[in-house]
Motif scaffolding. Structure first.
Motif, mmCIF file in Angstrom:
data_model
loop_
_atom_site.group_PDB
_atom_site.id
_atom_site.type_symbol
_atom_site.label_atom_id
_atom_site.label_comp_id
_atom_site.label_asym_id
_atom_site.label_seq_id
_atom_site.Cartn_x
_atom_site.Cartn_y
_atom_site.Cartn_z
ATOM 1 N N THR A 87 0.814 -1.210 0.000
ATOM 2 C CA THR A 87 0.000 0.000 0.000
ATOM 3 C C THR A 87 0.851 1.265 0.000
ATOM 4 N N ALA A 88 0.287 2.321 -0.560
ATOM 5 C CA ALA A 88 0.946 3.632 -0.525
ATOM 6 C C ALA A 88 1.049 4.132 0.905
ATOM 7 N N GLU A 89 0.095 3.761 1.746
ATOM 8 C CA GLU A 89 0.123 4.183 3.150
ATOM 9 C C GLU A 89 1.334 3.587 3.859
ATOM 10 N N HIS A 90 1.653 2.346 3.564
ATOM 11 C CA HIS A 90 2.835 1.726 4.167
ATOM 12 C C HIS A 90 4.106 2.435 3.707
ATOM 13 N N GLU A 92 4.442 5.488 2.768
ATOM 14 C CA GLU A 92 4.515 6.803 3.410
ATOM 15 C C GLU A 92 5.001 6.672 4.849
ATOM 16 N N ARG A 93 4.591 5.651 5.548
ATOM 17 C CA ARG A 93 5.071 5.447 6.927
ATOM 18 C C ARG A 93 6.566 5.152 6.967
#
Length: 293
Positions: A87-90, A92-93
């Motif tokens: 995921t893009a969220e991962h 970004e983290r």
């Protein structure tokens, strides 16, 4: 987004597992038999990635897997519309890690390879120690304690890698012409350093599952071969130990001699050249991930 059907991604996963099993299986067999190998166990004990993690295949960001419940529950993945992907969220983290990694890799790649250390970091790790105090106490020192200490004292020690320098004995630390620390790696790391080459493996697996496991396997194979040279140039007498997968037994690189120094520097240069494209691929992965393409 590239989509891989189950049959295709399973074939890739099986191919990856078979590739690394050439290294993993003998290690697991030794572990089961409680037999230690001073060379080949290193990548499984010093580094944090476990054999099962090395065997697991990841496609990297930008590739989605169809019918992949095995991946759906893994860290960094999510399932959407029947497809599993990182995921893009991962990503970004992981931005702080990606930025720090890219900074270190770029700094290392920008420097010329320094080939004058001759593997003396391993000698400095046993300087003035008793036989039962060394890291590989089951194996004698090839030149004995006094001979080993004399080699350290008669050479210029120039270790640029903190994770090697931190294992120097207390009497050896002042002999190093450099003072690398945990927070200034980007100021010291250079591509001729064997440990910098081995650490490309650590760098790659820390970026999983954002990067491809193919890159991790390439970095692991490089680290494996570098470790063999590292120990061949070390002060220990590993007579009887098999150093590679062909069954060839250990022969020392006698870095205390002019011939041994030439042999070590030539091998060091070859590993620097072999590591350069892996380092560049890691930089490109970081650029891609940070750009959010």
């Amino acid at each position: 987004m590239e989509v891989l059907e189950r049959e295709e991604w399973q074939a890739r996963a099986a191919s990856h597992a078979a590739r690394v099993d050439a290294y993993v299986t003998p290690h697991l067999e030794r572990r089961e038999a409680r037999v230690k190998h001073p060379v080949h166990d290193f990548l499984f004990t010093y580094y944090s990635q476990r054999p099962a993690q090395l065997r697991r295949w990841h496609p990297g960001i930008g590739t989605a897997l169809a019918d992949a419940p095995e991946h759906a529950g893994l860290r960094g993945y999510a399932e959407r519309d029947g497809l599993v992907s990182v995921t893009a969220e991962h990503v970004e983290r992981q931005r702080p890690l990606l930025e720090a990694t890219r900074r270190l890799l770029r700094a290392t790649a920008a420097r010329p390879a320094q080939l004058g250390c001759f593997g003396l970091h391993e000698w400095a790790m046993v300087y003035r120690l008793a036989d039962d105090e060394t890291r590989h106490a089951d194996w004698p020192l090839r030149l004995g304690n006094e001979g080993t200490d004399a080699v350290v004292e008669s050479h210029r020690i120039a270790c640029s890698h903190f994770d090697a320098f931190r294992f120097f004995t207390e009497p050896a630390r002042p002999l190093n012409t450099l003072s690398p620390a945990v927070d200034d790696r980007a100021d010291f790391e250079q591509p001729g350093c064997l440990h910098a080459g081995m650490d490309l493996y650590k760098t790659s697996y820390r970026l999983l599952p954002m990067v491809s496991s193919d890159l991790v396997a390439d970095a692991f194979a490089l680290a494996w071969d570098i470790r063999i040279l590292d120990m061949r140039a070390a002060p220990y007498d590993f007579t009887g130990i098999h150093m590679d997968q062909t069954g060839e037994e250990w022969t020392p690189v006698r870095i205390e001699t002019a011939e041994g120094k030439r042999e070590y520097a030539e091998a060091q240069q070859a590993f620097a050249a072999r590591g350069a494209p892996i380092r560049q691929r890691l930089i490109e992965w970081c650029d891609h991930l940070l750009a959010g393409d």
